[in-house]
Each structure stands twice: as C-alpha cells, then as structure tokens.
Design a protein around this motif. Structure first.
Motif, short mmCIF file in Angstrom:
data_model
loop_
_atom_site.label_atom_id
_atom_site.label_comp_id
_atom_site.label_asym_id
_atom_site.label_seq_id
_atom_site.Cartn_x
_atom_site.Cartn_y
_atom_site.Cartn_z
N LEU A 35 0.83 -1.26 -0.13
CA LEU A 35 0.04 0.12 0.06
C LEU A 35 0.82 1.07 -0.09
O LEU A 35 0.51 2.19 -0.65
N LEU A 36 1.82 1.01 0.92
CA LEU A 36 2.86 2.42 0.90
C LEU A 36 3.59 2.59 -0.53
O LEU A 36 3.74 3.76 -1.04
N ILE A 37 3.89 1.46 -0.92
CA ILE A 37 4.44 1.54 -2.35
C ILE A 37 3.49 2.30 -3.49
O ILE A 37 4.05 2.98 -4.31
N ILE A 38 2.15 1.71 -3.50
CA ILE A 38 1.45 2.23 -4.55
C ILE A 38 1.13 3.59 -3.96
O ILE A 38 1.07 4.61 -5.29
N GLU A 39 1.20 4.00 -2.95
CA GLU A 39 0.74 5.34 -2.55
C GLU A 39 2.09 6.32 -3.16
O GLU A 39 1.80 7.42 -3.56
N SER A 40 3.20 5.89 -3.01
CA SER A 40 4.36 6.47 -3.44
C SER A 40 4.52 6.42 -4.84
O SER A 40 4.79 7.45 -5.37
N LEU A 41 4.15 5.68 -5.62
CA LEU A 41 4.34 5.72 -7.01
C LEU A 41 3.23 6.29 -7.73
O LEU A 41 3.30 6.54 -8.69
N GLY A 42 2.19 6.68 -6.98
CA GLY A 42 1.07 7.27 -7.24
C GLY A 42 1.53 8.96 -7.57
O GLY A 42 0.80 9.52 -8.49
N GLU A 94 -2.22 1.41 -15.30
CA GLU A 94 -3.62 2.02 -15.14
C GLU A 94 -4.34 1.35 -14.25
O GLU A 94 -4.84 1.91 -13.15
N PRO A 95 -4.39 -0.09 -14.04
CA PRO A 95 -5.18 -0.70 -12.86
C PRO A 95 -4.24 -0.44 -11.32
O PRO A 95 -5.04 -0.35 -10.24
N GLY A 96 -3.25 0.03 -11.37
CA GLY A 96 -2.34 0.55 -10.40
C GLY A 96 -2.88 1.84 -9.75
O GLY A 96 -3.02 2.14 -8.53
N HIS A 97 -3.13 2.70 -10.74
CA HIS A 97 -3.68 3.98 -10.48
C HIS A 97 -5.19 3.93 -9.94
O HIS A 97 -5.67 4.61 -8.91
N THR A 102 -8.38 3.69 -4.34
CA THR A 102 -9.18 3.39 -3.30
C THR A 102 -8.00 3.50 -1.88
O THR A 102 -8.81 3.58 -0.99
N VAL A 103 -6.86 3.14 -2.22
CA VAL A 103 -5.85 3.52 -1.12
C VAL A 103 -6.05 4.93 -0.62
O VAL A 103 -6.12 5.21 0.74
N ASP A 104 -6.12 5.81 -1.45
CA ASP A 104 -6.53 7.32 -1.11
C ASP A 104 -7.89 7.34 -0.19
O ASP A 104 -7.84 8.13 0.67
#
Length: 126
Positions: A35-42, A94-97, A102-104
């Motif tokens: 979740l933190l990786i996804i947030e950072s890469l966002g 795109e699916p990651g974004h 959802t993470v946001d």
C-alpha cells in the motif's frame, strides 16, 4: 496453483476461479508495504533508491519482493534503461492508479476517524 474441476455450470466455475483470484490478489496487496509503495508511485515514476527513500522503514529485500509481486499482478511496470549501470524505473499501470484511488479513500477514512480510533484505543488499553 491447481485448477479444480467443477461439476456445476461453466458460469459457476468461472465465478469460483474469479473469486479465488480475487482472494489471492487481495492477499498480495493487503500489506502495509504494498500500500505504501502504491501510494508513493502514485506521485510518479521512481527509481528503486528513490522509492526506498519514499517508503520509510522498508528493507531492500522487502521492497524488491513487493515490487515483483506488484509487477506480477500488473499494478506496477518496471522499465530497465540500457545504461551502465542499468537504470530501473517503476511506474503504476492503469490498474495500479485505479487501486491508488482506493488507497487514497482508505487514507481519507483514517484521517476522518482518527480521533475516534485513538479514543477507542486508549479506552481499550486502559
């Protein structure tokens, strides 16, 4: 992974496979590092070292494992530039974004209910 044979309808078998896959993906991404990786890469494309700095407390090994898992699930794209030494960049797909949205939402929920959660924890721990 072993695929089971179902005696029910084709639709039922497809639903069970989809459910199984959903559980597997959720198990993969429902950890604090992912979740933190996804947030950072966002915020944009990052190199490995930049990502490690952005995700405070993550080890080299844990970052590598999570990036591989996210790439395997199609949430992160890894791009290797042909330089010496190789430059590797990671970007959300795109699916990651879509997952980041959802993470946001989860982060917004946490901020909205933080006072209640802290009060409940103090009461419980007392």
């Amino acid at each position: 992974m072993v695929t089971k044979q179902f005696s029910g309808s084709t639709d039922e078998a497809a639903l069970r496979r989809a459910d199984s896959l959903a559980r597997e993906i959720f198990s993969d991404i429902a950890n604090k590092w992912a979740l933190l990786i996804i947030e950072s890469l966002g915020e944009g494309t990052l190199r490995f070292g930049e990502l490690r700095n952005a995700v405070e407390g993550i080890s080299h090994k844990m970052l590598t494992q999570n990036l591989r898992m996210l790439e395997r699930n199609g949430l992160v794209e890894r791009k290797v530039h042909p330089t010496v030494p190789p430059r590797v960049e990671y970007t959300l797909t795109e699916p990651g974004h879509a997952l980041r949205a959802t993470v946001d939402g989860m982060c917004a929920w946490t901020h909205q209910h933080l006072g209640h959660i802290e009060t409940s924890r103090r009461r419980f721990d007392a």
